[in-house]
Design an enzyme around this catalytic site. Structure first.
Site, PDB file in Angstrom:
ATOM      1  N   GLU A  94       0.833  -1.209   0.000  1.00  0.00           N
ATOM      2  CA  GLU A  94       0.000   0.000   0.000  1.00  0.00           C
ATOM      3  C   GLU A  94       0.867   1.260   0.000  1.00  0.00           C
ATOM      4  O   GLU A  94       0.577   2.232  -0.706  1.00  0.00           O
ATOM      5  CB  GLU A  94      -0.920   0.010   1.221  1.00  0.00           C
ATOM      6  CG  GLU A  94      -2.107  -0.931   1.130  1.00  0.00           C
ATOM      7  CD  GLU A  94      -3.068  -0.733   2.289  1.00  0.00           C
ATOM      8  OE1 GLU A  94      -3.096   0.376   2.863  1.00  0.00           O
ATOM      9  OE2 GLU A  94      -3.805  -1.683   2.612  1.00  0.00           O
ATOM     10  N   ASP A 138      -5.334 -10.173   1.102  1.00  0.00           N
ATOM     11  CA  ASP A 138      -5.073  -8.796   1.546  1.00  0.00           C
ATOM     12  C   ASP A 138      -5.611  -8.640   2.968  1.00  0.00           C
ATOM     13  O   ASP A 138      -6.759  -8.258   3.187  1.00  0.00           O
ATOM     14  CB  ASP A 138      -5.741  -7.807   0.592  1.00  0.00           C
ATOM     15  CG  ASP A 138      -5.336  -6.367   0.891  1.00  0.00           C
ATOM     16  OD1 ASP A 138      -4.639  -6.142   1.890  1.00  0.00           O
ATOM     17  OD2 ASP A 138      -5.730  -5.469   0.129  1.00  0.00           O
ATOM     18  N   ASP A 155      -4.653  -3.289   6.253  1.00  0.00           N
ATOM     19  CA  ASP A 155      -4.996  -1.965   5.727  1.00  0.00           C
ATOM     20  C   ASP A 155      -4.334  -0.901   6.584  1.00  0.00           C
ATOM     21  O   ASP A 155      -4.328  -1.001   7.824  1.00  0.00           O
ATOM     22  CB  ASP A 155      -6.515  -1.731   5.745  1.00  0.00           C
ATOM     23  CG  ASP A 155      -7.184  -2.135   4.447  1.00  0.00           C
ATOM     24  OD1 ASP A 155      -6.474  -2.435   3.471  1.00  0.00           O
ATOM     25  OD2 ASP A 155      -8.436  -2.158   4.410  1.00  0.00           O
ATOM     26  N   SER A 179       5.957 -19.727  -2.351  1.00  0.00           N
ATOM     27  CA  SER A 179       6.006 -21.190  -2.265  1.00  0.00           C
ATOM     28  C   SER A 179       5.487 -21.800  -3.549  1.00  0.00           C
ATOM     29  O   SER A 179       4.858 -21.127  -4.368  1.00  0.00           O
ATOM     30  CB  SER A 179       5.153 -21.713  -1.089  1.00  0.00           C
ATOM     31  OG  SER A 179       5.481 -21.085   0.115  1.00  0.00           O
TER      32      SER A 179
END
Length: 820
Positions: free
Chosen positions: A195, A331, A334, A259
């Site tokens: 971000e 995600d 934040d 991975s």
């Protein structure tokens, strides 16, 4: 003169003798902590005898009559071989590194205290099931039994590093193991850093050019949501990146977990039973974070990779079920920019007006210096980040602070239940049930039982509102209600692929869903390149074997090189005299001829991978410096292959990057290509000599498995760090991520510390390897004995047969209840 000469000789001999005596003393003290694998130890906390059988690779096979005693044995075995590593992990999670390392780790401690990783871990313990709590207590008791033995028998303080640093080792507790789990979650999550990077770039670039360098998947319209510059009155900082703090667990941009994992069911297997392969990628270190172990529970055995500090097999198999992990790139973070009250900076703006920041003071020890008091603050979204943590300081306007919302700070997370239950699952249905309480770190679980395969995303994603201003892509105003999370995406809405018709499941950190926001999981994924090669290798065979899985797992062909080289070199191949006649012409001629015949195999023995890597590295530097400025361009040190491809295919006008706006002529992408090639060849000539044929990728692509502390001490580093040439690269299946930093930007710093392949047609033929050795003791022959096998793409067998383990044993440690 003769007398003076005799005394000089005597003095010289005396210094040599003294030095040898000092070395002998150091060796004697350090070797005292070498674990004795053949031993009988009386301990407290056991219900019955535990046997730890070490095979010839020092893999512990632990036998006991109850589950709790098995976990006790694992705790003891971990402390035998990895006590220093466990201590550093715990101190990192607690924010107590500076007590022994001083000023160098102070900022790291402040960040970890701010996140309150350890406080969350203490709360999480109470939310785990009774069986998991019992396992945590038993594991802790096993660690503490080893600590008691070290203290009572004066076993060299348990590890040589304790002679250089504090000898004080607090007893291990269940919260310590959960804290290690939280620390791994921090290392595997990179969305807050992403971000910040996007916010910085959006201050420098128009939306269409931003999409070139940070493409989204699923892609949004550039006009769908405001960019950072629309939300905050900020100017581009364009300042140099601060020096990375020692032992900082926050992953750099593009360096979060990675991975590979794939599995085929019985219909695609030559053995008529399922196959599974997994190789988790993390930053390289000596010793590796992984340690192999076999746990023989009363209900059956489990074998695979463990992480010292945590009680159980993280990835591996039991008699009828196997599982592997890849980072899901959900995600889960934040950043919120919170506005402080200009009249009272102890308050911040919320949708309902100003509210008080929650604050507390903590004392952080700093070596021999006086301890420092630090004030930690929180908002309704989460902890207020200190300084430039996650890079947030560079995009926080004056009069504001940055707060982090992160799923891993939820104390109701039951990830430790998942760890314990997964080992006992007998089929895919039971494996899926083991995920029901997991929140973070979000992982793709590749599963296989005898006939069926599946891939399920474990953990939860935050549920953002449709009107969320940043969609998880950029930091957003914390006082705007539409930016608040609305709980979590439900578990049945997380991606899953159960018993696919193709008979194959596969993940390389690539995108796992095409669903629209807010059920998209992420706009930033960990791979767009490896998946292409993996799909080809796995699709071209109708039936697979252990050998074909090993071949794919150790593949070093770069799909990225195969795509980019024809694009950037299309105007240079077979043109006779290569571009111009200058001092580099002979090198350029040979380099282009070799690259024209190259198949993209990143072999450590050839020059082609080195020429390619230097070429594209310099090319990206030339492309971004004009638009981003020097400081920001210097941060773009790792190849962004989609960016290069977009530029040279001129997607949506991306070739604009090739022109230098401040020059009087209009440069083409061909001009940039030639400049980058010349710079690359000059760099390689100055470093490796004038004969292209003598250049070797392995000389540059050294696997840097450095001891986190001893590796920084001259002389000792030669013993404590494991450095060896390797093949592979950023985007090969046998991945070796480049450092991108001086003095060696081509060094291998992020790779698969663990690899294993399981065949349920012949489970005892399953194969495993870790990147260093089982022991964390620098004087042990098992400190680096597996490193060469790992480098060569070779494996060791690991069996659930007790007879084979005992026949192969180099020692048996018997832990017996005290007094028996």
């Amino acid at each position: 003169m003769a007398t003076l000469f005799k005394w000089l000789v005597r003095a010289f001999v005396g210094l040599i003798v003294l030095g040898l005596l000092v070395l002998a003393l150091v060796w004697y003290l350090a070797s005292g902590s070498l674990p004795q694998y053949d031993n009988r130890v009386e301990v407290t906390g056991l219900g019955s005898t535990v046997e730890i059988v070490r095979d010839h690779n020092a893999v512990p096979h632990i036998f006991a009559e109850t589950d709790e005693d098995v976990y006790f044995g694992l705790g003891y075995a971990h402390a035998q071989d990895r006590l220093w590593q466990m201590t550093v992990l715990r101190r990192t999670a607690q924010g107590r590194l500076s007590e022994i390392f001083g000023e160098a780790t102070f900022d790291t401690d402040v960040l970890l205290r701010t996140l309150d990783i350890y406080g969350v871990a203490r709360q999480m313990v109470e939310h785990q099931s009774p069986d998991t709590q019992a396992a945590l207590r038993a594991y802790s008791a096993g660690v503490n039994a080893r600590l008691t033995q070290v203290r009572e028998e004066a076993l060299g303080r348990g590890s040589p590093e304790f002679f250089l640093f504090s000898r004080e080792i607090s007893p291990w507790t269940p919260a310590d193991s959960v804290a290690v789990n939280r620390l791994m979650a921090l290392q595997l999550s990179g969305h807050a850093v992403s971000e910040v990077r996007r916010a910085e770039l959006s201050l420098l670039l128009p939306p269409d050019r931003l999409l070139d360098i940070m493409p989204e998947a699923p892609r949004l319209s550039s006009l769908a949501q405001p960019e950072f510059a629309d939300l905050f009155d900020m100017q581009p900082a364009n300042t140099p990146l601060p020096l990375r703090q020692a032992l900082d667990p926050v992953a750099e941009f593009g360096m979060a977990g990675a991975s590979n994992a794939w599995a085929v069911d019985a219909s695609r297997s030559a053995s008529d039973s399922s196959l599974l392969a997994n190789d988790p990628h993390l930053g390289l270190s000596a010793p590796t974070i992984w340690m192999l172990a076999r746990l023989e529970f009363p209900g059956g055995g489990a074998i695979g990779g463990t992480i010292p500090g945590m009680p159980g097999i993280i990835a591996g198999r039991n008699e009828s079920f196997a599982w592997g992990l890849t980072t899901a790139y959900t995600d889960d973070q934040d950043l919120y920019i919170e506005k402080l009250n200009p009249d009272d900076p102890s308050e911040y703006l919320t949708p309902d007006g100003y509210a008080a920041l929650t604050s507390r003071e903590v004392l952080i020890g700093v070596g021999d210096a006086p301890a420092r008091t630090v004030t930690l603050r929180r908002t309704r979204h989460g902890p207020v980040l200190p300084g430039d943590a996650f890079g947030a300081g560079r995009i926080t306007p004056p009069g504001h602070v940055a707060a982090l919302a992160w799923t891993a700070l939820d104390p109701t997370d039951r990830s430790m239940d998942t760890l314990i239950e997964m080992q006992h699952a007998r089929n895919i249905d039971e494996g899926r049930r083991a995920l029901r309480g997991m929140i973070a770190p979000s992982q793709n679980f590749t599963m296989a039982d005898a006939n069926t395969v599946a891939m399920v995303v474990g953990g939860l994603a935050p549920l953002r509102q449709d009107s969320h201003q940043g969609m998880g892509r950029i930091p957003v105003p914390g006082w705007v209600a539409q930016n608040d999370w609305q709980g979590y995406v439900t578990r049945d809405q997380m991606p899953a692929d159960i018993d696919p018709r193709s008979g194959l499941v596969l993940n390389t950190n690539n995108r796992t869903t095409d669903r629209a926001f807010p059920y998209h999981l992420s706009h930033v994924w960990g791979d767009t390149q490896r998946i292409q090669r993996a799909r080809r290798l796995l699709a071209e065979r109708e039936f697979h074997t252990v050998d074909s899985f090993v071949e794919a797992q150790t593949d070093i062909v770069s799909q990225t090189a195969r795509i980019l080289l024809p694009l950037i070199g299309r105007d240079l191949w077979w043109t006779g005299s290569p571009v111009e006649d200058d001092a580099l012409a002979p090198l350029r001629q040979v380099a282009l001829e070799r690259l024209a015949e190259w198949n993209g195999e990143m072999s450590e023995h050839g020059p082609e991978p080195l020429i390619y890597a230097a070429w594209v590295r310099n090319l990206q530097r030339h492309l971004v410096r004009d638009e981003l400025g020097g400081a920001m361009a210097d941060r773009m040190t790792r190849l962004q292959p989609l960016f290069i491809e977009r530029v040279f295919r001129d997607v949506d006008g991306a070739s604009e990057w090739c022109n230098i706006s401040t020059s009087q002529v209009e440069e083409t992408c061909g001009d940039m290509t030639v400049r980058a090639l010349n710079d690359a060849l000059a760099e390689l000539r100055d470093t490796y000599g004038t004969r292209v044929e003598a250049w070797r990728w392995g000389d540059a692509h050294l696997a840097m498995q450095e001891h986190e502390v001893l590796g920084r001490i001259p002389g000792i580093a030669l013993i404590a760090s494991i450095v060896q040439p390797t093949g592979g690269g950023d985007d090969t299946l046998m991945r070796g991520r480049l450092s991108g930093a001086q003095p060696n930007p081509y060094a291998n710093v992020h790779a698969s510390g663990l690899r294993f392949v399981v065949d349920f047609g012949d489970p005892e033929n399953s194969r495993y390897i870790i990147s260093t050795g089982q022991s964390g003791h620098v004087l042990s022959r098992h400190y680096d004995d597996l490193a060469v096998l790992w480098r060569r793409g070779e494996y060791i067998p690991m069996s659930l047969s007790e007879d084979r383990a005992r026949a192969d044993a180099i020692g048996v440690t018997r832990l017996v209840p005290r007094g028996q």
